[in-house]
Design an enzyme around this catalytic site. Structure first.
Site, mmCIF file in Angstrom:
data_model
loop_
_atom_site.group_PDB
_atom_site.id
_atom_site.type_symbol
_atom_site.label_atom_id
_atom_site.label_comp_id
_atom_site.label_asym_id
_atom_site.label_seq_id
_atom_site.Cartn_x
_atom_site.Cartn_y
_atom_site.Cartn_z
ATOM 1 N N ALA A 1 0.826 -1.204 0.000
ATOM 2 C CA ALA A 1 0.000 0.000 0.000
ATOM 3 C C ALA A 1 0.865 1.261 0.000
ATOM 4 O O ALA A 1 0.459 2.298 -0.526
ATOM 5 C CB ALA A 1 -0.938 -0.006 1.202
ATOM 6 N N GLN B 1 -6.385 -0.697 5.581
ATOM 7 C CA GLN B 1 -6.968 -1.287 6.787
ATOM 8 C C GLN B 1 -8.396 -1.778 6.561
ATOM 9 O O GLN B 1 -8.974 -2.401 7.446
ATOM 10 C CB GLN B 1 -6.995 -0.258 7.928
ATOM 11 C CG GLN B 1 -5.648 0.088 8.501
ATOM 12 C CD GLN B 1 -5.013 -1.060 9.265
ATOM 13 O OE1 GLN B 1 -5.672 -1.998 9.696
ATOM 14 N NE2 GLN B 1 -3.703 -0.997 9.427
ATOM 15 N N CYS C 1 8.722 5.557 23.386
ATOM 16 C CA CYS C 1 9.781 4.558 23.423
ATOM 17 C C CYS C 1 9.510 3.429 22.448
ATOM 18 O O CYS C 1 10.407 2.706 22.062
ATOM 19 C CB CYS C 1 9.916 3.987 24.824
ATOM 20 S SG CYS C 1 8.464 3.075 25.354
HETATM 21 C C1 LIG Z 1 -0.142 -0.639 6.638
HETATM 22 C C2 LIG Z 1 -0.680 0.574 5.989
HETATM 23 C C3 LIG Z 1 -0.064 1.137 4.874
HETATM 24 C C4 LIG Z 1 1.215 0.567 4.289
HETATM 25 O O1 LIG Z 1 0.989 -0.692 3.696
HETATM 26 P P1 LIG Z 1 2.219 -1.596 3.242
HETATM 27 O O2 LIG Z 1 1.577 -2.665 2.419
HETATM 28 O O3 LIG Z 1 2.850 -2.115 4.480
HETATM 29 O O4 LIG Z 1 3.143 -0.750 2.448
HETATM 30 C C5 LIG Z 1 -0.628 2.255 4.315
HETATM 31 N N1 LIG Z 1 -1.744 2.798 4.828
HETATM 32 C C6 LIG Z 1 -2.363 2.290 5.896
HETATM 33 C C7 LIG Z 1 -3.605 2.934 6.423
HETATM 34 C C8 LIG Z 1 -1.854 1.166 6.525
HETATM 35 O O5 LIG Z 1 -2.456 0.673 7.604
#
Ligand SMILES: *Cc1c(COP(=O)(O)O)cnc(C)c1O
Length: 508
Positions: free
Chosen positions: A89, A197, A342
């Site tokens: 994504a 998501q 942290c």
């Molecule tokens: C995890 C996430 C991404 C990044 O996706 P990847 O496949 O790990 O690059 C982008 N946008 C949202 C909202 C995400 O939760």
């Protein structure tokens, strides 16, 4: 080593317990065994390059196109060719945002997004700005909501793109995006949606959403990491420039030999969502509600997002009266995400929670518990129990009302705070004959602050309150506190000095 992919290696009990209490499905999900099998079969099949015309190439192409069709069907794309495979994504967000902005580089260009977006969107927008474009970052209300009227007001004649997420990865808020899609269509502005998501958790139909571009990921829904896709509407097709150049694969938008086994894994994950797990969202929602109902009696909890518009797999709560870092350190048997500095690479509390108006100490004391296919009721109940235990324990440590044993004419008291981190230390000292004979402390602070209080308490006996030398830097070193913690450790000393000021001539 012999064995197959699914012969789990032997684990000791602690490792198994840790694996069982996995509450970080919004970060990544375990790969479904059937997905792993489909990928392994694909790798073992000895297929050719999908671009080749010989039989091995044709066989690869068939599998690639079947995978594309599967993903298109799952998200409601009008045709398989609307799906462009990417590395995830992040790349899909980058391709959508930079691709649109660069396609309009001949004129002024303006992008609208929100402050609570994922870094993959925000950092791509920052890049657009460095390349001469303009970006409006919409503020949200305290639940993280954005109203379509805000988007309408932000539109300008040179606006080329609106980019908003469907489900927020930190709070689980589900945005109401269909009205934004309709507005963008009416104004001829491209609309990009980060749906990483959303897949498998909330209904996703790219056409009903009115989106021109939609970023998808595989590893957030039990597929492999390292693959995702960008949906690109076919009619009308938004003007989009690629980010990388070469063989012209994926309709020229993503050159490079496509990773066939990854695409097959993503498609299998999406097929399972649709065919095998249609009821999973309601199961997750029930577990999420059980989690919230279990935690709520603790009191002093702020549920982030909007309970009326919440994705089924995320519960984010900010906990009053505890230090976030201490809480997360105490919950090391739970794999979860937190707002504590942290736990993040940047050592900054979450920008999303700050955008929702949480102050730094409360943003730090935020737990995001996210659920998935492997989550059980027993795990949820265990998480409720463990979070409850540690919140109660840390709150009991925090400065509170006097204990009967700590009052009386021999006792003096002093306290100090550091508002930025929420650190709060209180000392009660019993002074007899001018010397400290007993020292008790209460603190709300990070694990280092608590450890330092414990050490200091052992060193006070027999000292004169007006003449305390603590060697805070030495204590910091002894407990392995990083240098940037020194400031809050001095709060311990300040609280003691405050007490010393109260020494009455009669007790001195
Ligand atoms: C995890 C996430 C991404 C990044 O996706 P990847 O496949 O790990 O690059 C982008 N946008 C949202 C909202 C995400 O939760």
């Amino acid at each position: 080593m012999s064995g197959t992919l699914h012969d789990a290696p032997p684990r000791d009990e602690a490792t198994r317990d840790a694996a069982q209490l996995y509450f970080d499905h919004a970060a990544t999900t375990p790969v479904d065994p059937e997905v792993a099998r489909a990928m392994a079969d694909c790798l073992a099949a000895g297929l050719g390059n999908p671009a080749a015309t010989h039989p091995a190439g044709r066989a690869a192409r068939e599998r690639l196109e079947a995978a594309r069709a599967e993903i298109a069907r799952t998200v409601g794309a009008e045709e398989p060719a609307a799906i462009v495979f990417t590395s995830g994504a992040t790349e899909a967000d980058n391709l959508a945002i930079l691709g649109i902005a660069r396609a309009h580089a001949d004129r002024a260009r303006h992008v609208i997004t929100a402050r609570t977006e994922h870094r993959a969107v925000l950092d791509a927008c920052a890049r657009v700005e460095r390349e001469g474009g303009r970006v409006t970052y919409l503020s949200t209300d305290r639940a993280g909501r954005i109203d379509v009227a805000q988007v309408r007001d932000a539109l300008r004649p040179d606006t080329v793109l609106v980019s908003l997420m469907l489900v927020n990865n930190e709070t689980g808020l589900v945005h109401d995006l269909a009205p934004v899609g309709a507005l963008c269509r009416e104004r001829g502005v491209a609309f990009h949606v980060d749906a990483a998501q959303a897949v498998g958790r909330v209904p996703l139909d790219v056409q009903a959403l009115g989106a021109d571009l939609v970023a998808l990921s595989a590893h957030k829904c039990h597929g492999p990491a390292g693959v995702g896709a960008l949906y690109v509407r076919r009619r009308p097709r938004p003007a989009l420039l690629p980010l990388q150049f070469g063989g012209g694969q994926e309709g020229g938008l993503r050159s490079g030999t496509p990773p066939l086994h990854q695409a097959v894994g993503m498609a299998e994950a999406y097929r399972l969502l649709r065919e095998r797990h249609p009821d999973e969202p309601s199961r997750l929602a029930a577990l999420r509600d059980r989690l919230w109902t279990g935690l709520a009696p603790l009191g002093g909890l702020h549920r982030n997002g909007d309970p009326e518009r919440s994705a089924p797999h995320i519960l984010s709560v900010s906990v009053e009266g505890v230090d976030g870092e201490a809480l997360v350190a105490a919950l090391d048997d739970l794999a979860l995400a937190s707002g504590a500095a942290c736990s993040s690479a940047t050592r900054e509390p979450s920008y999303v929670l700050r955008a929702l108006g949480r102050d730094d100490p409360l943003a730090q004391a935020t737990l995001r518990l996210s659920l998935g296919r492997t989550t059980t009721t027993a795990q949820v109940d265990r998480a409720v129990e463990r979070v409850g235990q540690e919140v109660r324990r840390l709150r009991a440590l925090a400065p509170g009302p006097l204990e009967p044993a700590e009052s009386g004419r021999d006792w003096i008291e002093g306290e100090a705070r550091e508002p930025l981190t929420g650190t709060h230390v209180r000392w009660r000292l019993r002074v007899v004959g001018g010397r400290i004979v007993e020292a008790r402390w209460r603190a709300r602070g990070c694990p280092h602050t608590l450890a330092a209080c414990e050490i200091v308490a052992t060193r006070l006996h027999g000292l004169v309150p007006g003449d305390l030398r603590l060697d805070t830097p030495g204590i910091a070193q002894a407990i392995g506190a990083p240098p940037d913690k020194l400031g809050r450790l001095f709060v311990i000393e300040d609280a003691l000095q405050g007490a010393a000021l109260q020494v009455r001539p009669s007790t001195a």
